[in-house]
Design a protein around this motif. Structure first.
Motif, PDB file in Angstrom:
ATOM      1  N   GLN A  69       0.382  -5.650 -13.934  1.00  9.65           N
ATOM      2  CA  GLN A  69       1.930  -6.005 -13.129  1.00  9.65           C
ATOM      3  C   GLN A  69       2.981  -5.378 -13.885  1.00  9.65           C
ATOM      4  N   THR A  73       5.230  -1.793 -12.672  1.00 13.46           N
ATOM      5  CA  THR A  73       6.623  -1.398 -12.438  1.00 13.46           C
ATOM      6  C   THR A  73       7.271  -0.254 -13.376  1.00 13.46           C
ATOM      7  N   ASP A  97      -3.517  -7.000  -4.646  1.00 13.71           N
ATOM      8  CA  ASP A  97      -3.157  -7.223  -3.190  1.00 13.71           C
ATOM      9  C   ASP A  97      -1.749  -7.688  -3.098  1.00 13.71           C
ATOM     10  N   GLY A  98      -1.563  -9.061  -3.869  1.00 16.18           N
ATOM     11  CA  GLY A  98      -0.427  -9.722  -3.832  1.00 16.18           C
ATOM     12  C   GLY A  98       0.837  -8.961  -4.421  1.00 16.18           C
ATOM     13  N   MET A  99       0.460  -8.320  -5.682  1.00 18.69           N
ATOM     14  CA  MET A  99       1.420  -7.689  -6.325  1.00 18.69           C
ATOM     15  C   MET A  99       2.066  -6.437  -5.481  1.00 18.69           C
ATOM     16  N   ALA A 101       1.767  -6.037  -2.163  1.00 22.11           N
ATOM     17  CA  ALA A 101       2.406  -6.669  -0.876  1.00 22.11           C
ATOM     18  C   ALA A 101       3.710  -6.785  -1.241  1.00 22.11           C
ATOM     19  N   ALA A 102       4.167  -7.306  -2.631  1.00 24.34           N
ATOM     20  CA  ALA A 102       5.484  -8.051  -2.770  1.00 24.34           C
ATOM     21  C   ALA A 102       6.484  -6.847  -2.975  1.00 24.34           C
ATOM     22  N   SER A 103       5.750  -5.589  -3.491  1.00 13.38           N
ATOM     23  CA  SER A 103       6.652  -4.490  -3.276  1.00 13.38           C
ATOM     24  C   SER A 103       6.556  -3.398  -2.180  1.00 13.38           C
ATOM     25  N   GLN A 104       6.004  -4.251  -0.909  1.00 12.62           N
ATOM     26  CA  GLN A 104       5.798  -3.458   0.245  1.00 12.62           C
ATOM     27  C   GLN A 104       4.948  -2.346   0.381  1.00 12.62           C
ATOM     28  N   ARG A 106       0.520  -0.822  -0.573  1.00 14.74           N
ATOM     29  CA  ARG A 106      -0.658  -1.388  -0.649  1.00 14.74           C
ATOM     30  C   ARG A 106      -1.423  -0.081  -1.219  1.00 14.74           C
TER      31      ARG A 106
END
Length: 226
Positions: A69, A73, A97-99, A101-104, A106
């Motif tokens: 993660q 960044t 997938d979640g991290m 999706a959080a930054s819009q 995939r």
């Protein structure tokens, strides 16, 4: 592009990851490199995980996810990246997938290297290293030394690493099948996973990967991917 490359031990994944990322001009993100970086700088990895890593064990999901993660960044991944060594489990895949999706964003594609268990054992179990530094590498079948058991370059003794033994290789493949192979199922369900053969020359495998991604093929000769 944001790509994930998966493959069992002995499939040549590390080699292909470097070549593919360079060809696509995207950042190669390797968990092995990241763990070494954090060990060198004494960050993120706790005492428990440092001990596990040095013992050849997998680092915990929690720490691995935090390391990835943080890496994603950094500015050099904004133009795309190729993940190598992560995710290793379904839990890690869902966290990825979640991290994203959080930054819009995939993953654009997932490539899985296919290779028979017998070929993996053949590639890894035949590997021999020189005890002297630098540790020159030979193979009992593909690149045997002139004198059995001795390094052609310095005359040092050749040996087989414990984790290259046939029993250990088969155990590693069993772990891959139970923990990492479900990651492919996860992304196949999303319609973004493609399987490619890991057999043949390095450039042949690279060209299969590029074809699967709809990209131009690489040129030039390639060595055996053993």
């Amino acid at each position: 592009m944001r790509i994930l490359l998966l493959g069992p031990p002995g499939a040549g994944k590390g080699t292909q990851a470097v070549l593919l990322a360079a060809h696509l001009s995207i950042r190669h993100v390797s968990t092995g490199d990241l763990f070494r970086e954090h060990l060198d700088h004494g960050t993120l990895l706790g005492q428990h995980d440092r001990a596990r890593l040095r013992a050849g064990l997998l680092v915990s999901d929690e720490v691995t996810i935090r390391v990835i993660q943080e890496r994603l960044t950094r500015a050099d991944t904004r133009g795309g990246f190729l993940l190598d060594g992560f995710p290793r489990s379904l839990a890690q895949a869902k966290a990825l997938d979640g991290m994203l999706a959080a930054s819009q964003s995939r993953l654009d594609a997932v490539l899985g290297l296919e290779i028979a268990e017998a070929e993996v054992v053949r590639r890894i179990a035949g590997r021999r290293l020189c005890r002297n530094e630098p540790a020159h590498i030979f193979h009992t079948e593909f690149s045997p030394p002139d004198v059995p058991g001795l390094c052609d370059i310095c005359g040092g003794e050749l040996y087989q690493r414990p984790d290259d033994s046939e029993a250990t290789v088969r155990q590693r493949l069993e772990v891959y099948g139970s923990e990492t192979a479900p990651v492919l199922d996860h992304y196949q369900a999303q319609g973004i996973a493609t399987m490619i053969s890991a057999l043949g020359q390095v450039t042949e495998v690279l060209n299969r990967a590029l074809l699967a991604l709809g990209k131009d093929r690489a040129g030039g000769p390639g060595g055996d991917d053993h």
